[in-house]
Design an enzyme around this catalytic site. Structure first.
Site, PDB file in Angstrom:
ATOM      1  N   LEU A  76       6.287 -10.176  -2.206  1.00 40.82           N
ATOM      2  CA  LEU A  76       5.504  -9.128  -2.876  1.00 40.82           C
ATOM      3  C   LEU A  76       5.854  -7.731  -2.378  1.00 40.82           C
ATOM      4  CD1 LEU A  76       3.673 -11.809  -3.134  1.00 40.82           C
ATOM      5  CD2 LEU A  76       1.779 -10.234  -3.418  1.00 40.82           C
ATOM      6  N   TYR A 148      11.971   1.397 -10.068  1.00 36.56           N
ATOM      7  CA  TYR A 148      11.070   0.246  -9.973  1.00 36.56           C
ATOM      8  C   TYR A 148      11.413  -0.789 -11.054  1.00 36.56           C
ATOM      9  CZ  TYR A 148       6.551  -2.258  -9.811  1.00 36.56           C
ATOM     10  OH  TYR A 148       5.561  -3.221  -9.711  1.00 36.56           O
TER      11      TYR A 148
HETATM   12  P1  NAD Z   1       0.769  -2.468  -2.676  1.00 36.38           P
HETATM   13  O1  NAD Z   1       1.501  -1.184  -2.620  1.00 36.38           O
HETATM   14  O2  NAD Z   1      -0.657  -2.481  -2.255  1.00 36.38           O
HETATM   15  O3  NAD Z   1       1.513  -3.602  -1.844  1.00 36.38           O
HETATM   16  C1  NAD Z   1       2.890  -3.589  -1.574  1.00 36.38           C
HETATM   17  C2  NAD Z   1       3.079  -3.945  -0.107  1.00 36.38           C
HETATM   18  O4  NAD Z   1       4.478  -3.997   0.184  1.00 36.38           O
HETATM   19  C3  NAD Z   1       2.472  -2.907   0.842  1.00 36.38           C
HETATM   20  O5  NAD Z   1       1.731  -3.529   1.853  1.00 36.38           O
HETATM   21  C4  NAD Z   1       3.695  -2.186   1.396  1.00 36.38           C
HETATM   22  O6  NAD Z   1       3.456  -1.621   2.661  1.00 36.38           O
HETATM   23  C5  NAD Z   1       4.715  -3.299   1.394  1.00 36.38           C
HETATM   24  N1  NAD Z   1       6.104  -2.801   1.365  1.00 36.38           N
HETATM   25  C6  NAD Z   1       6.643  -1.867   0.541  1.00 36.38           C
HETATM   26  N2  NAD Z   1       7.934  -1.690   0.822  1.00 36.38           N
HETATM   27  C7  NAD Z   1       8.234  -2.524   1.867  1.00 36.38           C
HETATM   28  C8  NAD Z   1       9.402  -2.773   2.604  1.00 36.38           C
HETATM   29  N3  NAD Z   1      10.572  -2.137   2.358  1.00 36.38           N
HETATM   30  N4  NAD Z   1       9.346  -3.695   3.603  1.00 36.38           N
HETATM   31  C9  NAD Z   1       8.184  -4.347   3.882  1.00 36.38           C
HETATM   32  N5  NAD Z   1       7.041  -4.138   3.204  1.00 36.38           N
HETATM   33  C10 NAD Z   1       7.075  -3.231   2.205  1.00 36.38           C
HETATM   34  O7  NAD Z   1       0.905  -2.985  -4.179  1.00 36.38           O
HETATM   35  P2  NAD Z   1       0.317  -4.295  -4.884  1.00 36.38           P
HETATM   36  O8  NAD Z   1      -0.394  -3.851  -6.091  1.00 36.38           O
HETATM   37  O9  NAD Z   1      -0.360  -5.143  -3.912  1.00 36.38           O
HETATM   38  O10 NAD Z   1       1.666  -4.998  -5.372  1.00 36.38           O
HETATM   39  C11 NAD Z   1       2.179  -6.174  -4.750  1.00 36.38           C
HETATM   40  C12 NAD Z   1       3.361  -6.686  -5.550  1.00 36.38           C
HETATM   41  O11 NAD Z   1       2.945  -7.028  -6.867  1.00 36.38           O
HETATM   42  C13 NAD Z   1       4.500  -5.676  -5.686  1.00 36.38           C
HETATM   43  O12 NAD Z   1       5.735  -6.361  -5.597  1.00 36.38           O
HETATM   44  C14 NAD Z   1       4.318  -5.143  -7.088  1.00 36.38           C
HETATM   45  O13 NAD Z   1       5.541  -4.715  -7.647  1.00 36.38           O
HETATM   46  C15 NAD Z   1       3.753  -6.360  -7.813  1.00 36.38           C
HETATM   47  N6  NAD Z   1       2.966  -5.935  -8.988  1.00 36.38           N
HETATM   48  C16 NAD Z   1       1.691  -5.460  -8.829  1.00 36.38           C
HETATM   49  C17 NAD Z   1       0.997  -5.049  -9.966  1.00 36.38           C
HETATM   50  C18 NAD Z   1      -0.417  -4.527  -9.885  1.00 36.38           C
HETATM   51  O14 NAD Z   1      -0.960  -4.146 -10.908  1.00 36.38           O
HETATM   52  N7  NAD Z   1      -1.083  -4.534  -8.748  1.00 36.38           N
HETATM   53  C19 NAD Z   1       1.588  -5.123 -11.240  1.00 36.38           C
HETATM   54  C20 NAD Z   1       2.894  -5.596 -11.322  1.00 36.38           C
HETATM   55  C21 NAD Z   1       3.572  -6.030 -10.202  1.00 36.38           C
END
Ligand code: NAD
Ligand code: UDP
Length: 318
Positions: A76, A148
């Protein structure tokens, strides 16, 4: 059977809920995060848990040993909100691509099943509505969202190549807009912005004319879909996960007003470049293959999320 699970991005909004759920199902969980957008506070309630551990690591680098092999790897780690993923777009592309590569390499070495958190953004600004998994998408490769969108498209492509040519078991979900407690209040996404603004008595920042649509999913429903796909013996995906409750951003502002018990005041801001005009998942596949059914109505999910943000604001002002 209890499994050893790795959750990259485990200190993020969705990742921390996934850790909770895996622990509740008796698994062992190691969360990997560099805290780019996530925070230790999201997993503070887990640090004493005997089956939980947290390791600081940037997934752009190959994964460290981490105390032995994993059965399941949930990938994630990636900033998810437009202001954050556009802050350092090269970081975002490299996180999306190299992070997935390193996760897949680890899955191959461990013989683990690999879960890819992909996104509705792979559909770009869609010309097909609602979006089925068969729709190939309409992404501007040159725009500010491409770091992205294209990073996530490449992530899916890597998953399929590791699956076909190296025999790695993969599971791909395409997540549609998800919200809930533990979103970063400064995240910049519409639900957190509107709720924080409404709770602080500020005007809600409506981008463009507010006629663009999104379909919002409460985080618990999303996690349910994750576990259904990851537990499936054969289904690779991609599978859309989200809800079919489609709202304009103007309607969302009204719903947020109802959730906090105040009529919203709106302030208009320009529409960001390449902002998709409409988005709603076709959930036929999720229903047929996984028996997935999102249960939380927007009104209920917003009230639960508002309570979380209200507590954060109270903490800040204490
Ligand atoms: P978020 O930003 O809260 O979580 C992302 C996490 O990844 C964070 O804890 C961040 O610190 C960590 N991170 C980022 N880059 C990193 C790196 N290089 N190394 C290690 N850790 C890293 O966002 P979220 O909403 O929890 O999203 C989680 C996943 O779900 C992501 O991959 C996102 O693309 C996907 N997603 C979420 C949504 C949504 O609506 N929430 C929609 C589509 C996809
Ligand atoms: N949006 C808005 N006000 C805000 C933040 C976002 O009107 O304060 C709009 C944004 O332009 C988009 C929608 O809300 O049309 C969803 O934005 P978000 O950043 O939550 O997610 P995404 O665009 O990635 O779906």
């Amino acid at each position: 059977m209890p499994l050893r699970c790795l959750v990259t991005g485990g200190a993020g909004f969705v990742g921390s809920h996934l850790c909770d759920r895996l622990l509740a199902e008796d698994h062992e969980v190691l969360a990997l995060d560099n805290f780019y957008t996530g925070s230790r506070r999201n997993v503070a309630h887990l640090v004493e848990h005997p089956r939980f551990s947290l390791v600081e690591h940037d997934v752009r680098q190959p994964f460290p040993a981490l105390g032995g092999r994993f059965d399941w790897i949930f990938h994630l780690a990636c900033p998810a909100s437009p202001p954050h993923y556009q802050r350092d777009p090269v970081f975002t592309s490299m996180t999306a691509v190299l992070g997935t590569l390193h996760g897949l390499e680890r899955a191959e070495a461990d013989g683990a099943r690999f879960f890819q958190a992909s996104t509705s953004e792979v559909y770009g600004d869609p010309e097909v509505h609602p979006q089925p998994e068969s729709y190939k998408g309409s992404v501007n490769t040159l725009g500010p969202r491409a770091c992205y969108d294209e990073g996530k498209r490449m992530g899916e492509s890597l998953c399929m190549d590791f699956h076909r040519s190296r025999g790695v078991e993969v599971r791909i979900v395409r997540i549609f807009n998800t919200y809930g407690p533990r979103m970063n209040p400064e995240d910049g996404r519409v639900v957190s912005n509107f709720l924080m603004q409404a709770l602080r008595g500020e005007a809600l920042t409506l981008y463009g004319d507010g006629s663009q649509t999104r379909s919002f999913c409460f985080v618990d429903d999303l996690i349910d879909g994750f576990l259904r796909l990851m537990s499936h013996p054969t289904e690779v995906g991609p599978v859309n996960l989200g809800t079919e409750f489609e709202f304009t951003m103007r309607e969302l502002a009204l719903e947020v007003g109802r959730a906090v018990g105040k009529a919203p005041v709106l302030v208009h801001r320009p529409l960001p470049a390449d902002d998709p005009t409409q988005r709603r998942p076709d959930l036929s596949r999720a229903r047929a293959v996984l028996g997935y059914e999102p249960r939380t109505p927007l009104a209920e999910g917003l009230v639960r999320t508002a309570a979380y943000f209200a507590a954060r604001i109270e903490e800040e002002t204490r």
